[in-house]
Design an enzyme around this catalytic site. Sequence first.
Site, mmCIF file in Angstrom:
data_model
loop_
_atom_site.group_PDB
_atom_site.id
_atom_site.type_symbol
_atom_site.label_atom_id
_atom_site.label_comp_id
_atom_site.label_asym_id
_atom_site.label_seq_id
_atom_site.Cartn_x
_atom_site.Cartn_y
_atom_site.Cartn_z
ATOM 1 C CD1 TRP A 8 -0.270 -1.559 3.135
ATOM 2 C CD2 TRP A 8 0.682 0.455 3.292
ATOM 3 N NE1 TRP A 8 0.527 -1.561 4.251
ATOM 4 C CE2 TRP A 8 1.119 -0.328 4.374
ATOM 5 C CE3 TRP A 8 1.148 1.762 3.180
ATOM 6 C CZ2 TRP A 8 2.011 0.139 5.343
ATOM 7 C CZ3 TRP A 8 2.033 2.245 4.134
ATOM 8 C CH2 TRP A 8 2.453 1.438 5.204
ATOM 9 N N GLY A 54 6.887 -6.190 -0.398
ATOM 10 C CA GLY A 54 6.193 -6.195 0.885
ATOM 11 C C GLY A 54 7.101 -6.625 2.012
ATOM 12 C CD GLU A 64 11.315 -3.289 -2.502
ATOM 13 O OE1 GLU A 64 11.620 -3.320 -1.272
ATOM 14 O OE2 GLU A 64 10.453 -2.543 -2.971
ATOM 15 C CG LEU A 65 11.319 -9.381 0.623
ATOM 16 C CD1 LEU A 65 11.822 -10.658 1.297
ATOM 17 C CD2 LEU A 65 9.846 -9.488 0.288
ATOM 18 C CB CYS A 118 11.328 -0.721 1.325
ATOM 19 S SG CYS A 118 9.790 -1.591 1.649
ATOM 20 C CD GLU A 171 11.266 -1.780 6.719
ATOM 21 O OE1 GLU A 171 11.315 -1.012 5.745
ATOM 22 O OE2 GLU A 171 10.784 -2.928 6.669
#
Length: 458
Positions: A134, A210, A232-233, A266, A363
Site C-alpha cells: 500500500w 512487501g 523486494e522486501l 523500504c 525496520e
Amino acid sequence: MAIATVNPTTGLTEQEFEAHTADEVEHRIGEADAAHAALRATDYPERADWMRAAAELIEGDLDELATLLTVEMGKPIAQSRAEVLKCAKNMRFYADHASDFLADEQLADPAAVNASSAWTRYDPLGVVLAVMPWNYPLWQVIRFAAPALMAGNTGLLKHASNVPQTAIYLDTLFERGGFPTGSFRTLLIGAREVAAVIQDPRVKAVTLTGSEPAGRSVAAVAGEQVKKAVLELGGSDPFIVMPSADLDAASSTAVKARVSNNGQSCIAGKRFIVHTDVYDEFARLFGEKMAALTVGDPMDEATDVGPLATETGRDEIAELVADAVAKGAEVVTGGRAPDRAGWFYEPTVLAGLTSDMRLVMEEAFGPVATLYRVADRDEAVAIANQTTFGLSSSVWTSDATEESFFVRAVDAGAVFINGMTVSYPELPFGGIKDSGYGRELAAAGIQEFCNLKTVWKA
C-alpha cells in the site's frame, strides 16, 4: 483483513468492497491467459503505442488519482501527484526502450560453437502475479506492469486490502490504453488466496513487494511450483556521514529521506551512522529540522508529514520507540503519537541505541530515525551491515578513498553517494540478504520475466 478504504487521516471507513469469488478469480486468470496469446503476437511498436496511451490516461487523471492515493494511504498530496507523474515517466521509458532491452544478441564468433550463426532472444513467460503493498499504491504496480506488458507478459494484481480503489483503477488502465482485453486484471482477494493463484498452472511467475514474512511465504509456494519469483522486501538502510561531508546538505537530505511518504518507504535512510568528529553538529541539525516539520492533514499543501497508513502500523512504530526508550534510548525529538483523530506519529529521532533494543535490528516503518556515533569508517560499516537487510544505502563524504571503500564494503543492492536513495527507471532496483532477490527497473527489470532462449543454427 477487510477490503476497504479506511481514511488514515480520520480513521473512518469510506468504502468497503466484496472479495472476488472463486469463480470470479478463475474467470480473471482465464482472461489474462487468453490475453497473453494475443499480446505476445504483437510487436514492440504496437505495445509502445498502447503504453504511451495509458501514460496519457493517468496524467489526465492526475488530480483524481493523487487525491485517491492520499485518501487511501495518507501521503501528502504533493507526493501523491509526484507518484502519479513518476508512473507515467516509467511507462514511457519502457515504451521507448523495451525493444532495445530485449533485442536478439548475435554471438560474435559462431564458429566457436560449430554453428553458422547463434544468438539469444527474450520470450515472455506468460501470466505473472504481482502481490503489491500500500505504501506506493500506484508506483509499485506500474514499475512491474510497464516492463511486464511491454515484454509481452500479462499481469494479475493482488493489491493490499487497504487500497482497493487504486487496485480497481488499475484493473482497466491498460485495456483503456489499447492492450488486449484481460492483459492486466485486479484480483480482490485476501492473503490466504494468494497461494492458490501461484499454484494455478496458467500463472508462470510471481513478484512481491512487501514484508519479509510475506516474501518468505510467496517464495516458498513459488519454489514448490518451480516458478520464477522476484522479491523486494523490507529495508533498514544506513545513512553514513563522514567528517568531510556537507553537514547542512546531509542533515536536510536525511530529514527528507526519513519522512518521505510519512516514513513508510523500504528504501529510505533509517539508521544514521555519524562519525564522532561531526556527530554532535549533525545530531543538532537533524533534530532541529525534524522538529520543525509540520504534521497534519495530508490534503493540506503545507503538511510535511501525514498519518501512517494503518492503525496497526502506527501502533507498531510506537511500540518500537517505547521499547527503545524503556531501555535507555535518548529522545532527541518527538517520540509521541499526537492526541488527535487518525494514525499520526511525530517525527522522531532517537540516540544512544544498544543491542537489546528492537529498533537496532527491526525496520522502523514510520517517521522514526536512529542515530549512531562511530569512531571510524570500519565501525560505520560494521553497524551498516549488522542487520539482516540489504536494500540500499547512502554515504556522505567528499573523500574519494572513503567513497571507494564504502562502495565496496556496504552490503546493499545500491549505494548512493552524497544523496538519498531514489528509484529511477534507468537504474536497476532491488536488494540482497533479507531484502529479497531479483531486480526491477532498467534492462534487468524487463528481462526478469522473460525466457532467455539460446538459438543455434548449423
